[in-house]
Write a protein that holds these residues in place. Sequence first.
Motif, PDB file in Angstrom:
ATOM      1  N   GLU A 147       6.833   3.958  -9.444  1.00 48.73           N
ATOM      2  CA  GLU A 147       7.344   4.463  -8.056  1.00 48.73           C
ATOM      3  C   GLU A 147       6.368   3.852  -6.871  1.00 48.73           C
ATOM      4  N   SER A 148       5.188   3.872  -7.465  1.00 52.22           N
ATOM      5  CA  SER A 148       4.100   3.332  -6.273  1.00 52.22           C
ATOM      6  C   SER A 148       4.173   1.966  -6.246  1.00 52.22           C
ATOM      7  N   ALA A 149       4.512   1.181  -7.320  1.00 50.24           N
ATOM      8  CA  ALA A 149       4.765  -0.428  -6.976  1.00 50.24           C
ATOM      9  C   ALA A 149       6.100  -0.787  -6.451  1.00 50.24           C
ATOM     10  N   ALA A 150       7.157   0.231  -6.431  1.00 47.37           N
ATOM     11  CA  ALA A 150       8.190   0.055  -5.469  1.00 47.37           C
ATOM     12  C   ALA A 150       8.179   0.417  -4.116  1.00 47.37           C
ATOM     13  N   LEU A 151       7.599   1.131  -3.872  1.00 51.85           N
ATOM     14  CA  LEU A 151       6.840   1.608  -2.467  1.00 51.85           C
ATOM     15  C   LEU A 151       6.025   0.551  -1.835  1.00 51.85           C
ATOM     16  N   ILE A 152       4.947   0.097  -2.489  1.00 54.01           N
ATOM     17  CA  ILE A 152       4.475  -0.730  -1.807  1.00 54.01           C
ATOM     18  C   ILE A 152       5.018  -2.020  -1.497  1.00 54.01           C
ATOM     19  N   THR A 153       5.724  -2.315  -2.397  1.00 48.70           N
ATOM     20  CA  THR A 153       6.567  -3.737  -2.201  1.00 48.70           C
ATOM     21  C   THR A 153       7.575  -3.442  -1.123  1.00 48.70           C
ATOM     22  N   ALA A 154       8.309  -2.176  -1.016  1.00 44.57           N
ATOM     23  CA  ALA A 154       9.131  -2.070   0.163  1.00 44.57           C
ATOM     24  C   ALA A 154       8.269  -2.263   1.625  1.00 44.57           C
ATOM     25  N   LEU A 155       6.938  -1.505   1.363  1.00 48.87           N
ATOM     26  CA  LEU A 155       6.308  -1.568   2.691  1.00 48.87           C
ATOM     27  C   LEU A 155       5.859  -2.881   3.054  1.00 48.87           C
ATOM     28  N   THR A 156       5.584  -3.809   2.072  1.00 52.99           N
ATOM     29  CA  THR A 156       5.221  -5.032   2.550  1.00 52.99           C
ATOM     30  C   THR A 156       6.231  -5.805   3.306  1.00 52.99           C
ATOM     31  N   LYS A 157       7.423  -5.031   3.501  1.00 58.79           N
ATOM     32  CA  LYS A 157       8.533  -6.044   4.236  1.00 58.79           C
ATOM     33  C   LYS A 157       8.687  -4.768   5.506  1.00 58.79           C
ATOM     34  N   ALA A 158       8.060  -4.241   5.652  1.00 57.40           N
ATOM     35  CA  ALA A 158       8.402  -3.250   6.755  1.00 57.40           C
ATOM     36  C   ALA A 158       8.071  -3.715   8.043  1.00 57.40           C
ATOM     37  N   GLY A 159       7.463  -4.853   8.277  1.00 60.08           N
ATOM     38  CA  GLY A 159       7.063  -5.173   9.512  1.00 60.08           C
ATOM     39  C   GLY A 159       6.112  -4.606  10.240  1.00 60.08           C
ATOM     40  N   ASN A 160       5.546  -5.278  11.380  1.00 60.49           N
ATOM     41  CA  ASN A 160       4.426  -4.364  11.974  1.00 60.49           C
ATOM     42  C   ASN A 160       4.488  -4.814  13.518  1.00 60.49           C
ATOM     43  N   LYS A 161       5.334  -4.431  14.249  1.00 56.43           N
ATOM     44  CA  LYS A 161       5.738  -5.100  15.553  1.00 56.43           C
ATOM     45  C   LYS A 161       4.268  -4.559  16.495  1.00 56.43           C
ATOM     46  N   ASN A 162       3.880  -3.625  16.260  1.00 51.50           N
ATOM     47  CA  ASN A 162       2.562  -3.241  16.949  1.00 51.50           C
ATOM     48  C   ASN A 162       0.916  -3.753  16.639  1.00 51.50           C
ATOM     49  N   HIS A 163       1.072  -4.400  15.475  1.00 51.01           N
ATOM     50  CA  HIS A 163      -0.101  -5.031  15.141  1.00 51.01           C
ATOM     51  C   HIS A 163      -0.928  -4.046  14.913  1.00 51.01           C
ATOM     52  N   VAL A 164      -0.490  -3.016  14.215  1.00 46.33           N
ATOM     53  CA  VAL A 164      -1.732  -1.995  13.793  1.00 46.33           C
ATOM     54  C   VAL A 164      -2.252  -2.209  12.524  1.00 46.33           C
ATOM     55  N   GLU A 165      -3.132  -1.623  12.044  1.00 44.46           N
ATOM     56  CA  GLU A 165      -3.848  -1.608  10.817  1.00 44.46           C
ATOM     57  C   GLU A 165      -3.167  -0.576   9.793  1.00 44.46           C
ATOM     58  N   ILE A 166      -2.558  -0.925   8.676  1.00 45.86           N
ATOM     59  CA  ILE A 166      -1.829  -0.281   7.862  1.00 45.86           C
ATOM     60  C   ILE A 166      -2.615   0.000   6.552  1.00 45.86           C
ATOM     61  N   ILE A 167      -2.820   1.485   6.350  1.00 43.28           N
ATOM     62  CA  ILE A 167      -3.619   1.769   5.100  1.00 43.28           C
ATOM     63  C   ILE A 167      -2.743   2.631   4.421  1.00 43.28           C
ATOM     64  N   VAL A 168      -2.601   2.620   2.925  1.00 46.16           N
ATOM     65  CA  VAL A 168      -2.075   3.592   2.038  1.00 46.16           C
ATOM     66  C   VAL A 168      -3.267   3.967   1.286  1.00 46.16           C
ATOM     67  N   ALA A 169      -2.982   5.196   0.661  1.00 45.59           N
ATOM     68  CA  ALA A 169      -3.862   5.957  -0.224  1.00 45.59           C
ATOM     69  C   ALA A 169      -3.123   6.368  -1.325  1.00 45.59           C
ATOM     70  N   PRO A 170      -3.061   5.611  -2.186  1.00 46.33           N
ATOM     71  CA  PRO A 170      -2.230   6.047  -3.758  1.00 46.33           C
ATOM     72  C   PRO A 170      -3.161   6.852  -4.729  1.00 46.33           C
ATOM     73  N   SER A 171      -2.604   7.505  -5.663  1.00 43.08           N
ATOM     74  CA  SER A 171      -3.355   8.228  -6.399  1.00 43.08           C
ATOM     75  C   SER A 171      -4.126   7.165  -7.218  1.00 43.08           C
ATOM     76  N   TYR A 172      -5.313   7.578  -7.989  1.00 38.34           N
ATOM     77  CA  TYR A 172      -6.077   6.610  -8.628  1.00 38.34           C
ATOM     78  C   TYR A 172      -5.459   5.974  -9.583  1.00 38.34           C
ATOM     79  N   THR A 173      -4.376   6.554 -10.462  1.00 31.97           N
ATOM     80  CA  THR A 173      -3.702   5.874 -11.481  1.00 31.97           C
ATOM     81  C   THR A 173      -3.093   4.593 -10.967  1.00 31.97           C
ATOM     82  N   SER A 174      -2.722   4.563  -9.639  1.00 33.37           N
ATOM     83  CA  SER A 174      -1.941   3.587  -8.966  1.00 33.37           C
ATOM     84  C   SER A 174      -2.715   2.687  -8.050  1.00 33.37           C
TER      85      SER A 174
END
Length: 251
Positions: A20-47
């Motif tokens: 599930e983590s792999a699917a989520l991060i893969t989708a987020l890498t295609k999310a775009g970033n129109k505001n040029h923000v810094e994007i951070i995700v904090a998964p659980s340690y196993t992921s």
Amino acid sequence: MTKRTPIIAGNWKMHNTLAESAALITALTKAGNKNHVEIIVAPSYTSLAKVAELAKGSEIQVAAQDVHWEDKGAFTSAVSPVQAKDAGATHTLIGHSERRSVFGDTDEILNKKVAAALRHGLTVIFCVGETLEEREAGKTLSVIESQLKNGLKDFTEEQLKGLIIAYEPVWAIGTGKTATPDQAQEVHAAIRAYLAKAYSPAFAEATRILYGGSVKDSNVDEIMAKEDVDGALVGGQSLIAEKFARIINFN
Ligand code: PEP
């Protein structure tokens, strides 16, 4: 919006299998970033390692949700900053309200965790926030000032360079109740004033202060419009790719 680069961070808490983590991060890498923000995700340690690997080459950075204050040792179940960094984390949350209230992290423990994270070059996202009882008693600002003062005790401005603060009213986390943009602005401005007094106006001006507490695709725009709100720390909606993508691309 301010001149500080905004940050949109997602706290995945104790959710998601590896797949599930792999699917989520893969989708987020295609999310775009129109505001040029810094994007951070904090998964659980196993992921953590898997997400860091899949995020490589994208604009997404990876955070641990917490770190222990020692580098290694007999601390069953804990994860050290060395291990978090080794797994690919560049940031770590410290002092999330669930750590404070469920796991008993005190200001003193959090202060040691901040020291450990800084020692290993992890950027700290230091979380503060008042309970409903404290807000109703008119103690919001004093509680937050005390959390900052004690949690960041004995560090110089130089050591804290790059620090990120997350204001997360406890009553708004996971409850569906969001602070109004004005309530968020009031506390963010007070945090910035505290930083100016405790460190320097330049430090206060440069430090990013995120709001967290039931941020959604439907309220992010008005929250991000506030002068002292430099980003969002998102729980629930960071687990849904389309929702988090909309938050990243706020208007
Ligand atoms: C959080 O856990 O940091 C958080 C803000 O959660 P939620 O967005 O679900 O309220």
